[in-house]
Design an enzyme around this catalytic site. Structure first.
Site, short mmCIF file in Angstrom:
data_model
loop_
_atom_site.label_atom_id
_atom_site.label_comp_id
_atom_site.label_asym_id
_atom_site.label_seq_id
_atom_site.Cartn_x
_atom_site.Cartn_y
_atom_site.Cartn_z
N GLY A 1 -19.41 27.02 -5.63
CA GLY A 1 -19.57 28.42 -5.22
C GLY A 1 -18.37 29.27 -5.62
N ARG B 1 -12.13 15.71 -8.37
CA ARG B 1 -11.32 16.71 -7.67
C ARG B 1 -9.95 16.15 -7.25
NH1 ARG B 1 -15.69 19.87 -3.87
NH2 ARG B 1 -16.01 21.62 -5.28
N GLY C 1 -21.76 23.82 -8.85
CA GLY C 1 -22.86 23.05 -8.27
C GLY C 1 -23.19 21.78 -9.03
C1 3PG Z 1 -17.43 22.77 -2.56
O1 3PG Z 1 -17.79 21.59 -2.49
O2 3PG Z 1 -17.99 23.61 -3.27
C2 3PG Z 1 -16.16 23.17 -1.86
O3 3PG Z 1 -15.48 22.06 -1.38
C3 3PG Z 1 -16.47 24.16 -0.76
O4 3PG Z 1 -17.32 23.59 0.16
P1 3PG Z 1 -18.22 24.53 1.13
O5 3PG Z 1 -19.23 25.20 0.26
O6 3PG Z 1 -18.79 23.59 2.14
O7 3PG Z 1 -17.28 25.53 1.75
#
Ligand code: 3PG
Ligand code: MG
Length: 416
Positions: free
Chosen positions: A387, A35, A364
């Site tokens: 997500g 990232r 994921g």
């Molecule tokens: C992730 O890791 O999917 C993003 O950084 C968002 O994190 P979160 O689901 O804790 O908001």
């Protein structure tokens, strides 16, 4: 929607929302910097153009991820007071950025406040400041207006490059662009372009492969792909509930009661859907080393599915051959444990063998799988969103993207 290119950033303070939510080990070493690497083009462009660069991010899960034990704060036992958990400090990212950029990065131990304001005032062109974890303040997740204003004050221009967090209506994502001219960074722009093509104008045949553990996180993307994909291949744990509601698999516990009605509505006779025809089954918790290959109709009540079987691999691989666009989200088995990584590996290889298809993956655990087995470079686009990617591909508007679009039409609010 404006992008970074639309702004004259020379000498301006540019506040960049990044998604530096990366995995750290016990020693606080970064175990996967994907990232961070993906957002370097935005940062490098800003350096080149002589901007003053202020980077901000969260690290650690949102309270919106229910039952999460890895939130970046804890509550004191006696007073119940919320306290930042220093395990989630962004400090390790400062050092890593310095290495990658070969440039000094100044780390500040908060993201708002007087001291931060003063440091930002002193900045010169091409300097970089990294702010401490946004989620150390509960106001970030509460999308608190004053907190958003405090952040907005730090920049003349706001750039969102945090695709992975765009599904969160948090202050740094949707609040700040109400107060400052705003646009996308290069990573967010790329994610939107690639994923919009999947939704609106895919190369065909479009094949979607959906696996993973929880059907609740995938149900909407399954519904969407039933409308737009030519084939939808399902594996992982998520296909079990589909068979349970159709009474193909019986006598098993239902884990996600709340979405049973939604799952029932999926038409399993739709010719686009391809379910596993065989699988690798074991006893729960892999007791007694028991395992066998089983056709789907012959799985016993006491057995659990841990991977797709060889016949399914053949079936899926044959379909994958024909694709012109492939989207993969969610491993097809319990890949963390051999031999249950076999199905996902074989499917990844089938995808890679298709040289003509545009290949997209993300969401994921998919990323963890691709990294573990060195498949990441073989895809045309690996999304930085978990997500966020799933919500985008479900056809939903992400709050972070809507906020940038709105910012353009609204006259910006005054800070004071
Ligand atoms: C992730 O890791 O999917 C993003 O950084 C968002 O994190 P979160 O689901 O804790 O908001
Ligand atoms: Mg430094």
């Amino acid at each position: 929607m404006r992008t970074l290119r639309d702004f004259d950033v020379k000498g301006k303070r540019v506040l960049v929302r990044c998604d530096f939510n990366i995995p750290l080990n016990e020693k606080k070493e970064i175990t996967d910097d994907f990232r961070i690497l993906q957002t370097l083009p935005t940062i490098k462009y800003l350096i080149e153009k002589g901007a003053k660069i202020i980077l901000m991010s969260h690290l650690g899960r949102s309270a919106q991820n229910q039952k999460s034990k890895i939130t970046p704060y804890h509550f004191l036992e006696k007073s119940g007071e919320r306290q930042a958990n220093q395990k989630f400090s962004l400090r390790p990212i400062e050092k890593h950025l310095e290495k990658l950029l070969k440039k000094k990065v100044k780390f500040l131990d908060d993201c708002i406040g007087e001291k931060v304001g003063k440091e930002v005032e002193k900045m010169r062109s091409e300097e970089i400041i990294l702010l401490e974890n946004l989620r150390f303040h509960k106001e970030e997740e509460e999308n608190d207006e004053n907190f958003a204003k405090e952040l907005a004050k730090l920049g003349d221009i706001y750039i969102n490059d945090a695709f992975g967090a765009c599904h969160r209506a948090h202050a740094s994502i949707v609040g700040v662009p109400k107060y400052r001219p705003a646009g996308t960074g290069f990573l967010l722009e790329k994610e939107i372009n690639v994923l919009s093509k999947v939704l609106k104008n895919p190369s065909r045949p479009l094949i979607a492969i959906i696996g993973g553990v929880k059907i609740s996180t995938k149900i909407r993307v399954i519904e969407q792909f039933l409308k737009t994909a030519d084939h939808l291949l399902l594996g992982g744990k998520i296909f079990e509930p589909l068979l349970q509601v159709k009474e193909v698999l019986i006598g098993r516990p239902w884990l996600e009661e709340e979405i049973i009605e939604q799952v029932k509505k999926i038409n399993l006779t739709d010719p686009k859907i391809h379910l596993p025809i065989d699988s690798l089954v074991c006893l729960p918790n892999l007791e007694e080393g028991y395992s066998r290959k089983a056709g789907i109709g012959s799985i016993r009540k006491e057995e659990e599915i841990f991977d797709i079987g060889p016949e399914t691999i053949k079936l899926f691989s044959n379909l994958i051959k024909e694709a012109k666009m492939l989207v993969w989200s969610g491993p097809l088995g319990y890949f963390e444990r051999e031999p249950f990584d076999g199905g996902s590996k074989a499917i990844a290889q089938a995808i890679v063998r298709n040289h003509t298809a545009f290949k997209i993956a993300g969401g994921g655990d998919t990323d963890a799988f691709l990294t573990k087995y060195n498949f990441r470079d073989k895809f045309d686009h690996v999304s930085t969103g978990g997500g966020a990617m799933l919500e985008f591909l479900s056809g939903e508007k992400l709050p972070g993207i809507t906020a940038l679009e709105k910012g353009e039409s609204l006259s910006l609010r005054k800070l004071l």
